[in-house]
Motif scaffolding. Structure first.
Motif, PDB file in Angstrom:
ATOM      1  N   TYR A  10     114.223  60.870  76.352  1.00 13.71           N
ATOM      2  CA  TYR A  10     115.629  60.533  76.127  1.00 13.71           C
ATOM      3  C   TYR A  10     116.519  61.609  76.711  1.00 13.71           C
ATOM      4  N   SER A  11     117.572  61.173  77.369  1.00 11.28           N
ATOM      5  CA  SER A  11     118.576  62.083  77.924  1.00 11.28           C
ATOM      6  C   SER A  11     119.938  61.725  77.345  1.00 11.28           C
ATOM      7  N   SER A  12     120.681  62.720  76.916  1.00 13.62           N
ATOM      8  CA  SER A  12     122.005  62.460  76.359  1.00 13.62           C
ATOM      9  C   SER A  12     122.986  61.939  77.400  1.00 13.62           C
ATOM     10  N   THR A  13     122.663  62.080  78.667  1.00 13.75           N
ATOM     11  CA  THR A  13     123.564  61.599  79.728  1.00 13.75           C
ATOM     12  C   THR A  13     123.196  60.215  80.229  1.00 13.75           C
ATOM     13  N   THR A  14     121.905  59.881  80.227  1.00 13.33           N
ATOM     14  CA  THR A  14     121.490  58.590  80.791  1.00 13.33           C
ATOM     15  C   THR A  14     120.749  57.696  79.810  1.00 13.33           C
ATOM     16  N   GLY A  15     120.478  58.156  78.592  1.00  9.42           N
ATOM     17  CA  GLY A  15     119.757  57.347  77.622  1.00  9.42           C
ATOM     18  C   GLY A  15     118.248  57.452  77.800  1.00  9.42           C
ATOM     19  N   TYR A  16     117.531  56.426  77.384  1.00  8.78           N
ATOM     20  CA  TYR A  16     116.074  56.439  77.498  1.00  8.78           C
ATOM     21  C   TYR A  16     115.648  56.360  78.953  1.00  8.78           C
ATOM     22  N   GLN A  17     114.547  57.010  79.263  1.00 12.81           N
ATOM     23  CA  GLN A  17     114.111  57.167  80.645  1.00 12.81           C
ATOM     24  C   GLN A  17     113.139  56.090  81.113  1.00 12.81           C
ATOM     25  N   GLY A  18     112.672  55.250  80.220  1.00 14.91           N
ATOM     26  CA  GLY A  18     111.697  54.249  80.631  1.00 14.91           C
ATOM     27  C   GLY A  18     111.420  53.262  79.519  1.00 14.91           C
ATOM     28  N   ASN A  19     110.156  52.816  79.452  1.00 16.04           N
ATOM     29  CA  ASN A  19     109.782  51.776  78.509  1.00 16.04           C
ATOM     30  C   ASN A  19     108.422  52.037  77.878  1.00 16.04           C
ATOM     31  N   VAL A  20     108.298  51.656  76.614  1.00 17.52           N
ATOM     32  CA  VAL A  20     107.020  51.558  75.922  1.00 17.52           C
ATOM     33  C   VAL A  20     106.559  50.111  76.031  1.00 17.52           C
ATOM     34  N   VAL A  21     105.302  49.915  76.412  1.00 14.48           N
ATOM     35  CA  VAL A  21     104.741  48.574  76.566  1.00 14.48           C
ATOM     36  C   VAL A  21     103.453  48.472  75.758  1.00 14.48           C
ATOM     37  N   VAL A  22     103.371  47.468  74.909  1.00 18.76           N
ATOM     38  CA  VAL A  22     102.151  47.162  74.172  1.00 18.76           C
ATOM     39  C   VAL A  22     101.420  46.032  74.889  1.00 18.76           C
ATOM     40  N   PHE A  23     100.121  46.226  75.145  1.00 20.10           N
ATOM     41  CA  PHE A  23      99.253  45.213  75.735  1.00 20.10           C
ATOM     42  C   PHE A  23      98.352  44.669  74.627  1.00 20.10           C
ATOM     43  N   ALA A  24      98.319  43.353  74.473  1.00 18.70           N
ATOM     44  CA  ALA A  24      97.496  42.749  73.429  1.00 18.70           C
ATOM     45  C   ALA A  24      96.939  41.416  73.916  1.00 18.70           C
ATOM     46  N   HIS A  25      95.851  40.958  73.266  1.00 17.75           N
ATOM     47  CA  HIS A  25      95.296  39.652  73.613  1.00 17.75           C
ATOM     48  C   HIS A  25      94.984  38.876  72.349  1.00 17.75           C
ATOM     49  N   LEU A  26      94.927  37.564  72.475  1.00 20.10           N
ATOM     50  CA  LEU A  26      94.728  36.677  71.336  1.00 20.10           C
ATOM     51  C   LEU A  26      93.300  36.803  70.814  1.00 20.10           C
ATOM     52  N   THR A  27      93.170  37.058  69.507  1.00 21.76           N
ATOM     53  CA  THR A  27      91.847  37.193  68.896  1.00 21.76           C
ATOM     54  C   THR A  27      91.663  36.289  67.683  1.00 21.76           C
ATOM     55  N   GLY A  28      92.662  35.503  67.359  1.00 21.35           N
ATOM     56  CA  GLY A  28      92.513  34.606  66.224  1.00 21.35           C
ATOM     57  C   GLY A  28      93.765  33.775  66.011  1.00 21.35           C
ATOM     58  N   SER A  29      93.664  32.856  65.061  1.00 15.60           N
ATOM     59  CA  SER A  29      94.810  32.037  64.656  1.00 15.60           C
ATOM     60  C   SER A  29      94.538  31.486  63.268  1.00 15.60           C
ATOM     61  N   ARG A  30      95.603  31.083  62.656  1.00 15.46           N
ATOM     62  CA  ARG A  30      95.442  30.447  61.337  1.00 15.46           C
ATOM     63  C   ARG A  30      96.597  29.478  61.094  1.00 15.46           C
TER      64      ARG A  30
END
Length: 212
Positions: free
Chosen positions: A192-212
């Motif tokens: 994080y930069s006080s002049t430009t804000g957040y510098q990038g992105n957090v990405v979660v990778f997930a796959h389907l393992t069930g359903s109900r």
């Protein structure tokens, strides 16, 4: 944000050079919160594990609109709204005023279908932490649940949590088509930069393992 495009068969989505910039202003921190209150970040970029070491994938679900996302380990329980393109061709984002609201890219894959479904949400707003503030603290093997309009719940298992600077964002890896039901959950991060804000992105990778 830059333009978003769609290619391939129905449900396959390619989003080009979009790093969810509109999620990343860091308004709360810019208004004077201490740097120590910045959201948690993954401990470096981590490679997605080999399929053979992951919980087994399951068959794809029929199409159904997603209504809610839950991530129990980080106390997320939020409604989902559809996200479209703006008139300039960029991906829209949930209104920042609603801090417990996330969105899914409704021109693409529905969570649970074969392909890559995209969910995005703010890390903070002017009042403080928002829906995905703790996303960077999520661990491999964690569960993500998506309630769908047909009454079913798609259950995903997290394969990896990665952080990228905006200039290094891997569009194809994050947004490219997949041969099985997968999910990406995206918010801001990468320092994080006080002049430009957040510098990038957090990405979660997930796959389907069930359903109900």
């Amino acid at each position: 944000m830059r333009k978003v495009g769609r290619s391939g068969t129905a449900g396959d989505v390619v989003i080009a050079s979009v790093t969810v910039i509109a999620l990343c202003a860091g308004v709360w921190l810019l208004r004077g919160a201490a740097e120590t209150h910045a959201p948690p970040q993954p401990s470096g970029t981590r490679t997605v594990a080999h399929v053979g070491r992951e919980p087994a994938a399951v068959s794809a679900l029929p199409p159904s609109v997603p209504d809610r996302i839950r991530i129990p380990s980080i106390r997320v329980d939020a409604p989902l709204m559809g996200l479209r393109l703006t008139r300039t061709g960029s991906l829209d984002v949930p209104p920042a005023v609603y801090k417990n609201l996330a969105g899914w890219y409704e021109a693409g894959t529905m969570p649970g279908e074969t392909g890559t479904a995209i969910v995005a949400g703010h890390v903070d707003n002017a009042e403080g932490p928002a829906v995905f503030y703790d996303l960077g603290a999520l661990g491999r093997g964690s569960t993500i649940e998506v309630d769908r309009r047909d009454g079913s719940t798609a259950v995903f298992t997290v394969d990896a949590v990665e952080v990228y600077r905006a200039k290094d964002f891997p569009d194809q890896k994050v947004y490219g088509a997949a041969p099985r039901p997968e999910l990406r959950v995206i918010t801001c991060g990468g320092g994080y930069s006080s002049t430009t804000g957040y510098q990038g992105n957090v990405v979660v990778f997930a796959h389907l393992t069930g359903s109900r």
